[in-house]
Design a protein around this motif. Structure first.
Motif, mmCIF file in Angstrom:
data_model
loop_
_atom_site.group_PDB
_atom_site.id
_atom_site.type_symbol
_atom_site.label_atom_id
_atom_site.label_comp_id
_atom_site.label_asym_id
_atom_site.label_seq_id
_atom_site.Cartn_x
_atom_site.Cartn_y
_atom_site.Cartn_z
ATOM 1 N N GLU A 271 0.752 -1.041 -0.013
ATOM 2 C CA GLU A 271 -0.052 -0.124 -0.122
ATOM 3 C C GLU A 271 0.989 1.245 -0.381
ATOM 4 N N PRO A 272 0.683 2.029 -0.852
ATOM 5 C CA PRO A 272 -0.129 2.099 -2.069
ATOM 6 C C PRO A 272 -0.149 1.030 -2.936
ATOM 7 N N ARG A 273 -1.285 0.920 -3.969
ATOM 8 C CA ARG A 273 -0.913 0.013 -5.464
ATOM 9 C C ARG A 273 0.334 0.777 -5.277
ATOM 10 N N PRO A 274 0.416 -0.005 -6.392
ATOM 11 C CA PRO A 274 2.499 0.598 -7.720
ATOM 12 C C PRO A 274 1.671 0.571 -8.806
ATOM 13 N N PRO A 275 2.853 1.195 -9.847
ATOM 14 C CA PRO A 275 1.940 0.990 -10.826
ATOM 15 C C PRO A 275 1.517 0.270 -11.262
ATOM 16 N N ALA A 276 1.385 0.053 -12.856
ATOM 17 C CA ALA A 276 0.111 -1.177 -13.406
ATOM 18 C C ALA A 276 0.883 -1.744 -13.648
ATOM 19 N N ALA A 277 2.457 -1.022 -14.001
ATOM 20 C CA ALA A 277 3.604 -2.415 -14.487
ATOM 21 C C ALA A 277 4.087 -2.788 -14.158
ATOM 22 N N VAL A 278 4.230 -2.479 -12.575
ATOM 23 C CA VAL A 278 4.780 -2.846 -11.637
ATOM 24 C C VAL A 278 4.333 -4.446 -11.389
ATOM 25 N N GLU A 279 2.623 -4.247 -10.849
ATOM 26 C CA GLU A 279 2.049 -5.210 -10.881
ATOM 27 C C GLU A 279 1.541 -6.126 -12.240
ATOM 28 N N SER A 280 1.514 -5.909 -12.739
ATOM 29 C CA SER A 280 1.867 -6.591 -14.109
ATOM 30 C C SER A 280 3.498 -8.018 -14.034
ATOM 31 N N THR A 281 4.302 -6.909 -13.727
ATOM 32 C CA THR A 281 4.987 -7.578 -13.733
ATOM 33 C C THR A 281 5.314 -8.786 -12.545
ATOM 34 N N ALA A 282 5.210 -8.326 -11.420
ATOM 35 C CA ALA A 282 4.961 -9.131 -9.944
ATOM 36 C C ALA A 282 3.886 -10.109 -10.483
ATOM 37 N N TYR A 283 3.042 -9.954 -10.976
ATOM 38 C CA TYR A 283 2.261 -11.558 -11.056
ATOM 39 C C TYR A 283 2.643 -12.646 -12.076
ATOM 40 N N THR A 346 13.229 -5.012 -17.684
ATOM 41 C CA THR A 346 12.299 -3.687 -18.167
ATOM 42 C C THR A 346 11.647 -2.680 -17.783
ATOM 43 N N ILE A 347 11.716 -2.518 -16.301
ATOM 44 C CA ILE A 347 10.949 -1.687 -15.825
ATOM 45 C C ILE A 347 12.295 -1.703 -14.454
ATOM 46 N N ASP A 348 13.553 -2.035 -15.077
ATOM 47 C CA ASP A 348 15.018 -1.707 -13.854
ATOM 48 C C ASP A 348 14.859 -2.177 -12.667
ATOM 49 N N GLY A 349 14.325 -3.784 -12.538
ATOM 50 C CA GLY A 349 14.398 -4.528 -11.736
ATOM 51 C C GLY A 349 15.040 -5.636 -11.563
ATOM 52 N N VAL A 350 15.388 -6.727 -10.558
ATOM 53 C CA VAL A 350 16.442 -6.840 -10.683
ATOM 54 C C VAL A 350 15.949 -8.182 -9.781
ATOM 55 N N MET A 351 16.036 -9.411 -10.441
ATOM 56 C CA MET A 351 15.533 -10.822 -9.926
ATOM 57 C C MET A 351 16.787 -11.970 -9.395
ATOM 58 N N THR A 352 17.212 -12.035 -8.462
ATOM 59 C CA THR A 352 17.636 -13.243 -7.997
ATOM 60 C C THR A 352 17.119 -14.686 -7.473
ATOM 61 N N ALA A 365 12.233 -11.604 -6.393
ATOM 62 C CA ALA A 365 12.278 -9.843 -7.461
ATOM 63 C C ALA A 365 12.488 -8.609 -6.913
ATOM 64 N N ASP A 366 12.919 -7.770 -7.055
ATOM 65 C CA ASP A 366 13.296 -6.361 -6.423
ATOM 66 C C ASP A 366 12.658 -5.015 -7.562
ATOM 67 N N LEU A 367 11.480 -4.696 -7.274
ATOM 68 C CA LEU A 367 11.012 -4.263 -8.370
ATOM 69 C C LEU A 367 10.867 -2.223 -8.293
ATOM 70 N N PRO A 368 11.510 -1.812 -8.194
ATOM 71 C CA PRO A 368 11.502 -0.126 -8.614
ATOM 72 C C PRO A 368 9.871 0.309 -8.727
ATOM 73 N N CYS A 369 9.588 1.143 -7.977
ATOM 74 C CA CYS A 369 7.711 1.936 -8.432
ATOM 75 C C CYS A 369 7.946 2.967 -9.088
#
Length: 371
Positions: A271-283, A346-352, A365-369
């Protein structure tokens, strides 16, 4: 909050002896080195000083990373490899980053002296530990980032390189996704619609001569049309699921967990909701990981944790998928996990991926907002 207070106290208590030794060594070696330069011994002493400074700078970065969970990248000290031994180390001594490291190690000593008795008070008096220590530590981290981390030019250069690499990976990921959609349309809904058209054509030709056959053909075409609609709906859901847009990541991840044949425990605090690109990537990362858990891991249970974390550089959405399977997962070129890493990039995130043989497997996955 309590855990953060104890981590801060641990940073201050552990940092004091490190800072004390560093301060004594730097002052001693610098004084001896400068005073004996006339007989060349000082040059050797100053070269030893550069090694000591680099080692203590790295120790402080590791201490901050381990206790305060703030990662300060190691700046690059460029050395001319074409010159002589002495020329290369002279360049190291006059490098701006070397003097920034020295400045931090000298300035942080009185700061650690102050923080050490404050940490002791914070352990005894809980409000001090919970509310005062984190504020002091945050100021300390700002000093460390400005002196121990890369300078502005290096940060901008690294960011440009990272964005260029992530853009290339994003283009590849988008192209792969386009091919997948084309394949699914061609092999699925398109074939169904062709069958509907052919069935209706046969029904039209038999309209007057064989009404019973027409009825059967229309029923078959109707069934194919419903299957085509279902496949198109599934395809659209794969591009962007409706539950994600309507109800957010918590409901979407719970929906994925409910469909997984392996029991999955889900905890979401975003909370609050992140951008749609972050939500879809996490999903999609969670969805692919749970598919892998069900197909390949041999796990009996899995956990999905997602939370929002505040950072000085901007908020992150962090997603962790853990299973108790046999492990051995890795990001191989062209593999599914590499594709997920490309999607995160694609959103400057990092996955380990941490997956020792025998398990457990932890994918994060660390996904920047903000990117």
């Amino acid at each position: 909050m309590i855990a953060r207070g104890f981590r801060t106290a641990a940073f201050m208590l552990a940092g004091f002896p490190i800072s004390l030794v560093a301060f004594v060594l730097i002052v001693t070696l610098f004084s001896v080195g400068v005073s004996t330069l006339i007989v060349w011994l000082g040059l050797v002493v100053l070269l030893v000083l550069t090694k000591v400074v680099s080692a203590f700078a790295a120790a402080n970065r590791n201490l901050i990373r381990g206790t305060l969970k703030v990662d300060i990248p190691t700046p690059r000290i460029e050395l001319d490899q074409t010159g002589s031994f002495w020329r290369r180390y002279l360049n190291r001594m006059i490098d701006a980053q070397m003097w920034r490291n020295i400045a931090y190690l000298v300035l942080s000593f009185p700061l650690f002296v102050f923080e050490f008795p404050l940490a002791i008070v914070g352990i005894v008096i809980l409000p001090v530990g919970l509310f005062v220590l984190p504020v002091i530590a945050a100021l300390h981290v700002m000093l460390a980032e400005s002196l121990l981390g890369p300078n502005t030019t290096e940060r901008l250069t690294e960011k440009a390189e990272r964005l260029q690499a992530s853009r290339a990976r994003g283009v590849d990921a988008a192209e792969a996704e386009r091919r997948r959609i084309e394949r699914d349309l061609h092999d699925g809904a398109q074939q169904r619609l062709v069958a509907v058209a052919m069935g209706l054509g046969r029904a039209k030709s038999k309209m007057d001569s064989d009404p019973d056959a027409v009825r059967a053909l229309i029923d078959e075409a109707h069934a194919d049309a419903k299957l085509a609609v279902s496949e198109l709906r599934d395809l659209a859901r794969g591009i962007y699921p409706a539950v994600l847009g309507d109800r957010g990541l918590d409901a979407a991840l719970s929906s994925l967990a409910a469909k997984c044949p392996v029991p999955v425990e889900v905890h979401v605090a975003i909370e609050p909701r992140p951008p749609a690109a972050v939500e879809s990537t996490a999903y999609f990362i969670v969805g692919e990981c749970l598919t892998n858990v069900a197909k390949h891991s041999g796990a009996t249970e899995a956990k999905v944790n997602a939370w929002r974390e505040e950072r000085p550089s901007g908020d992150l959405v962090i997603v962790e998928i853990t299973d108790d399977g046999h492990g051995g997962a890795s990001m191989r070129p062209g593999g599914g996990l590499s594709g997920l890493a490309d999607r995160a990039a694609t959103i400057d995130g990092v996955m380990t991926v941490v997956s020792p043989v025998g398990g457990p497997t932890v994918i994060r996955a660390d996904l920047p907002c903000v990117w």
